[in-house]
Design an enzyme around this catalytic site. Structure first.
Site, PDB file in Angstrom:
ATOM      1  CG  HIS A 265       4.627   2.403  -4.347  1.00  0.00           C
ATOM      2  ND1 HIS A 265       3.697   3.123  -5.054  1.00  0.00           N
ATOM      3  CD2 HIS A 265       4.146   1.126  -4.305  1.00  0.00           C
ATOM      4  CE1 HIS A 265       2.694   2.333  -5.421  1.00  0.00           C
ATOM      5  NE2 HIS A 265       2.956   1.100  -4.986  1.00  0.00           N
ATOM      6  CD  GLU A 266       5.926  -1.999  -2.972  1.00  0.00           C
ATOM      7  OE1 GLU A 266       5.051  -2.504  -2.235  1.00  0.00           O
ATOM      8  OE2 GLU A 266       5.773  -1.869  -4.209  1.00  0.00           O
ATOM      9  CG  HIS A 269       1.393  -0.931  -0.679  1.00  0.00           C
ATOM     10  ND1 HIS A 269       0.043  -0.783  -0.923  1.00  0.00           N
ATOM     11  CD2 HIS A 269       2.007  -0.835  -1.892  1.00  0.00           C
ATOM     12  CE1 HIS A 269      -0.151  -0.599  -2.226  1.00  0.00           C
ATOM     13  NE2 HIS A 269       1.022  -0.621  -2.828  1.00  0.00           N
ATOM     14  CD  GLU A 295      -1.477   0.092  -5.324  1.00  0.00           C
ATOM     15  OE1 GLU A 295      -0.620   1.015  -5.335  1.00  0.00           O
ATOM     16  OE2 GLU A 295      -1.168  -1.106  -5.257  1.00  0.00           O
TER      17      GLU A 295
END
Length: 497
Positions: A265-266, A269, A295
């Site tokens: 997830h990170e 980003h 997101e």
């Protein structure tokens, strides 16, 4: 008389100086959440307030506004990107001049203290430790909404920080339209699935998990010469330029999924931040389009790629070699079923793709009630527990797994939560379009090759910065359609049923 070229260069120099101050503050923020000793909290609050106050003062000086207006008047002499930079910077200037410097200073100090209070409350597993700081922060964010102005609901003013097109009216309609289809899909999935995820809670040693996570994000394209990963209480991504992007994760030795998907997830980003044009440092053209689009990138990698069967066809044998004792008796099919198991749960960041949006809806409701004055901070714990029972049918056993689990309130990030759902919906639409344009995408993933996928995202999203338009405009330019939740529902239905 300065010519337009000289004026634009003056603008660039001013914008980059403001960015220097803001990114210097961001470095201190990152350190606060990773390595800062506890006793440094008070001084750090002051340092951050000073830097943010200086940046705000430099941004809101009349001379800067005059420069932007002068350039707007000469905009026919600018390139398309230059013109967009000036338009967006003038919008930012007009917004920031509504906030007095003293208010910005107080808000920054309050956020720093609230974060430390949240950390203390987490250690004690007691929301009441955090409540006074949250109460002050809510009061300041209500003041901010009043200063910025709004026509319908004070929360609208704060939403604009994260998604310009968002409003309470729009989000009420969105969550209302999605709740029933998600509830229906949840019932069907729960009636059908029989996945056993117990093996994900065997003992997975911390150091081995750390090495696995570092390997995985490098495989996805994270550039370790332009970033690093560390441990924090709550995973996050920050950047100080596209050449210095920091991600954090957390590790639970009894929950393999916790770290792996927070890393992915990170990394999503971070890949966005590393893909922004470094030559446009400090300018809107070098900044991300919106938090919803940001997101979309994290949810795209976390779920569309990172929870897909092709991804684990390649990586599961490698994972088994890292954790032979834990996974030698587990088949790929069993692993894939477990990582996509749908089950109402307590923790948003660890929830499945379907029930995740009930978590987001709960936070949206509470954000709106707090800022609207309909919910007292003293009643947050009770309201939280009530909404979890109502929406997910589960009892909240303690504050760390309840109202203290997210860091966002301590950051003053009221208006952020809805972007998680919006981002998921955008991600599904982008995923469908990517597969349409590259029918070999899933085959490439199954071979451990995500180069073309990252290139597609860089071309269509990352390199455009803010000058590619707002979320809706960007979505339409990529997919030919505005945001349509049908793509997300089709994606989930195909995966889960």
């Amino acid at each position: 008389m300065n010519n337009t070229k000289d004026l634009y260069q003056q603008y660039v120099e001013r914008a980059q100086k403001i960015a220097d101050l803001n990114y210097a503050a961001a470095v201190l923020d990152w350190d606060r959440e990773t390595y800062m000793p506890v006793k440094g909290a008070a001084a750090r609050a002051r340092q951050l307030a000073t830097l943010r106050g200086m940046a705000h003062q430099l941004f809101t000086e009349k001379s800067y506004g005059d420069l932007l207006q002068n350039l707007l008047d000469k905009s026919d002499e600018l390139s398309g990107k230059e013109k967009q930079n000036i338009i967006l910077s003038k919008e930012d200037f007009d917004k920031q001049t509504k906030l007095p410097s003293a208010f910005v200073h107080e808000l920054s100090e309050t956020i720093s203290r609230a974060y430390q209070s949240w950390m203390d409350a987490r250690k004690q597993n007691n929301f009441t430790v955090f409540e006074p700081a949250l109460n002050k922060l809510v009061s300041l964010k209500q003041q901010e909404a009043d200063l910025l102005g709004y026509s319908a609901h004070p929360y609208d003013a704060l939403l604009k920080d994260y998604e310009k097109s968002a409003s309470v009216k729009m989000l009420d309609e969105l969550f209302e339209s999605m709740t029933k289809p998600l509830q229906d899909l949840l019932s069907k999935v729960l009636a059908k699935q029989n996945a056993d995820a117990g093996f994900l809670h065997r003992h997975y040693p911390k150091d081995t998990q750390w090495n696995w996570g570092m390997y995985l994000i490098k495989e996805l394209g994270f550039d370790f010469e332009a970033g690093r990963q560390d441990i924090s209480e709550h995973p996050f991504t920050t950047n100080f330029s596209s050449q210095d992007v920091r991600v954090t994760t957390r590790i639970d030795e009894q929950d393999f999924a916790n770290m792996t998907w927070s890393c992915i997830h990170e990394a999503g980003h971070a890949l966005y931040e590393q893909g922004l044009p470094n030559a446009d440092y400090g300018l809107p053209s070098g900044e991300f389009a919106s938090l919803s689009i940001h997101e979309s990138q994290s949810r795209f990698w976390e779920n569309c790629v990172g929870r897909s069967l092709p991804f684990w066809q390649y990586y599961f044998p490698k994972l088994q070699s890292c954790f032979p004792a834990q996974l030698q008796d587990i088949s790929l099919e069993k692993f894939y079923g477990a990582i996509n198991k749908v089950q109402p749960s307590l923790i948003r960041t660890e929830s499945d793709e379907l029930t995740y949006h009930f978590h987001v809806r709960i936070r949206y409701i509470m954000d709106k009630e707090l800022i609207g004055g309909n919910l007292s901070t003293k009643n947050v714990r009770e309201r939280w527990n009530e909404l979890y029972k109502e929406n997910l049918g589960i009892e909240v056993p303690d504050d760390n797994r309840g109202s203290l689990q997210d860091v966002h309130w301590s950051h003053g990030s009221f208006g952020y939560f809805p972007t998680y759902s919006l981002g998921s919906f955008y991600a599904a639409q982008f995923w469908a379009k990517l597969k349409e344009e590259n029918p070999s995408a899933e085959k490439e993933i199954s071979e451990g090759n995500v180069t073309n996928i990252l290139s597609w995202l860089r071309k269509n999203i990352h390199t455009k910065g803010r000058t590619g338009g707002d979320s809706e405009a960007l979505c339409k330019s990529i997919t030919g359609k505005p945001l349509q939740t049908v793509a997300f529902l089709e994606y989930l239905t195909q995966k889960l049923l």
